[in-house]
Design an enzyme around this catalytic site. Structure first.
Site, PDB file in Angstrom:
ATOM      1  N   ASP A  74       0.968  -1.117  -0.057  1.00  0.00           N
ATOM      2  CA  ASP A  74      -0.054  -0.185  -0.112  1.00  0.00           C
ATOM      3  C   ASP A  74       0.824   1.213  -0.170  1.00  0.00           C
ATOM      4  O   ASP A  74       1.896   1.200   0.389  1.00  0.00           O
ATOM      5  CB  ASP A  74      -1.042   0.207   1.311  1.00  0.00           C
ATOM      6  CG  ASP A  74      -0.287   0.238   2.505  1.00  0.00           C
ATOM      7  OD1 ASP A  74       0.797  -0.880   2.726  1.00  0.00           O
ATOM      8  OD2 ASP A  74      -0.840   0.944   3.493  1.00  0.00           O
ATOM      9  N   GLU A 136       0.157  -1.523   5.561  1.00  0.00           N
ATOM     10  CA  GLU A 136       0.919  -1.142   6.726  1.00  0.00           C
ATOM     11  C   GLU A 136       0.921   0.370   6.995  1.00  0.00           C
ATOM     12  O   GLU A 136       1.067   0.687   7.995  1.00  0.00           O
ATOM     13  CB  GLU A 136       2.360  -1.429   5.835  1.00  0.00           C
ATOM     14  CG  GLU A 136       3.619  -1.225   6.947  1.00  0.00           C
ATOM     15  CD  GLU A 136       4.139   0.101   6.984  1.00  0.00           C
ATOM     16  OE1 GLU A 136       5.020   0.324   7.854  1.00  0.00           O
ATOM     17  OE2 GLU A 136       3.834   1.085   5.871  1.00  0.00           O
TER      18      GLU A 136
END
Length: 385
Positions: A74, A136
């Site tokens: 991400d 994350e």
């Protein structure tokens, strides 16, 4: 057939707009198909909604030990940032590769994928595990199901390398983080009769002021750890919402704050201090006006810090791969503390700099990618010797 280049793989990865609020499944499918093309089967671990997945794959023998190469898929949003190049289309200029995620941290993932053919070229005496997670950036969410699954298996990896951008400098430590939300419930009334109400914004301001005082106390020299920058645990309020009109005493105010902690400091101490201040000082004054008022605290996300010993196996291997034992720490967090808590000693080293992360015109240099390629080639030589 020529081996894939990390630069070309990075261009493909950047094309997937895997902002944390959106799905990462297209990118994960791309990686899974790439690995399948090299005879490697990937395991996907989905979130509850089925909109995101982490990927775990093993190269080499199915035996105990092995090294995890971990990275998150991400990226942070580009909204409101003044980009001069398309953020989700890689651009190259003057030895720099631009695009969202080039540094944080698709550059490392691209290098890992480029290294797969070399890792498979000769028999590995120890496995290499690929761990690519989701979310994350919003609390190390996607790595947790992977660690839970690993905990149920007979073979646990012996160490983990997280490729966050450190300019390929060997990192053994980082701070932990606790993110909290405070909800202040007051009592609305006409502002002409303000004393008859309970102003949620004003009480929130008192709580934020208390957090500021706590942060100042934590910054005192006796709490410093010179390995970190800044060398102390920090507290900051990042978001606040409240009020509907100037002539209405606000009934609601919400703010989010975070505590970034040195190893060994429990962030819950900050929460407990704030709770005691709310219960002992503020709530009695609020509830003297209305018993329905309240102050609520709830956690948003948390991850532990990391402090790997310089004489550990993980540190010594990292020094060998980097060609340097000039170990350092970083201020930003990683999933490293979670791997470490799961009994997998962890180090951090990857291409690019966090000075470019989360900013417009994010970039990684070609030299840094090439350096990471060389580091992973040394890892292949080490495991195939």
């Amino acid at each position: 057939m020529s081996e894939p280049r990390s630069r070309d793989l990075l261009a493909q990865l950047i094309g997937f707009a895997t902002v944390s609020r959106d799905s990462n499944l297209a990118l994960i499918d791309f990686i899974a198909q790439y690995l399948a093309g090299h005879g490697v089967q990937a395991e996907l671990l989905f979130n509850e909604a089925g909109t995101k997945a982490s990927l775990f794959a093993t190269l080499g023998p199915d035996i105990a030990g092995g090294i995890v190469l971990s990275g998150h898929t991400d990226v942070v949003p580009v909204d409101g940032q003044a980009w001069t190049v398309p953020p989700f289309e890689m651009s190259e200029a003057n030895g720099r590769l631009y695009g969202r995620g080039t540094a944080d941290m698709k550059g490392f993932i691209a290098c890992v994928l480029a290294a797969v053919p070399r890792l498979l070229a000769k028999p590995l005496r120890s496995p290499v595990h690929l761990a690519f997670s989701y979310d994350e950036e919003v609390g190390c969410l996607g790595v947790r199901p992977m660690l839970e699954a690993l905990n149920q298996r007979p073979h646990k990896p012996r160490l983990c390398l997280i490729g966050e951008p450190t300019e390929l400098q060997p990192v053994l430590g980082h701070k932990g983080k606790l993110a909290m939300r405070c909800e202040v419930h007051g009592l609305a009334c006409h502002s002409a009769y303000a004393p008859s109400g309970v102003n949620a914004i004003e009480y929130a301001a008192k709580l934020i002021g208390r957090l500021g005082s706590i942060g100042e106390a934590l910054a005192a020299p006796e709490h410093h750890d010179a390995r970190f920058d800044p060398p102390y645990s920090t507290v900051q309020t990042g978001l606040i919402q409240g009020g509907r009109a100037l002539n209405i005493v606000p009934a609601e105010c919400t703010f989010d704050f975070e505590v970034r902690t040195l190893p060994g400091f429990d962030a819950q101490q900050v929460v407990d201090d704030l709770r005691a201040y709310a219960d002992g000082d503020l709530l009695p004054r609020m509830q003297a006006v209305s018993v329905d008022t309240d102050i609520r605290l709830r956690p948003l996300s948390a991850y532990p810090g990391l402090a790997t010993a310089a004489d550990s196996e993980a540190a010594l291997l990292l020094a060998q791969l980097c060609g340097s034992d000039a170990f350092t720490t970083v201020a930003f967090g990683t999933e490293g503390g979670l791997f470490d808590e799961a009994g997998i000693p962890t180090v951090v080293c990857g291409p690019g700099s966090m000075d470019q992360g989360h900013k417009p015109d994010e970039f990684v240099t070609l030299a840094q990618l090439q350096g990471c390629d060389a580091m992973l080639a040394r890892l292949a030589d080490y495991l195939q010797a």
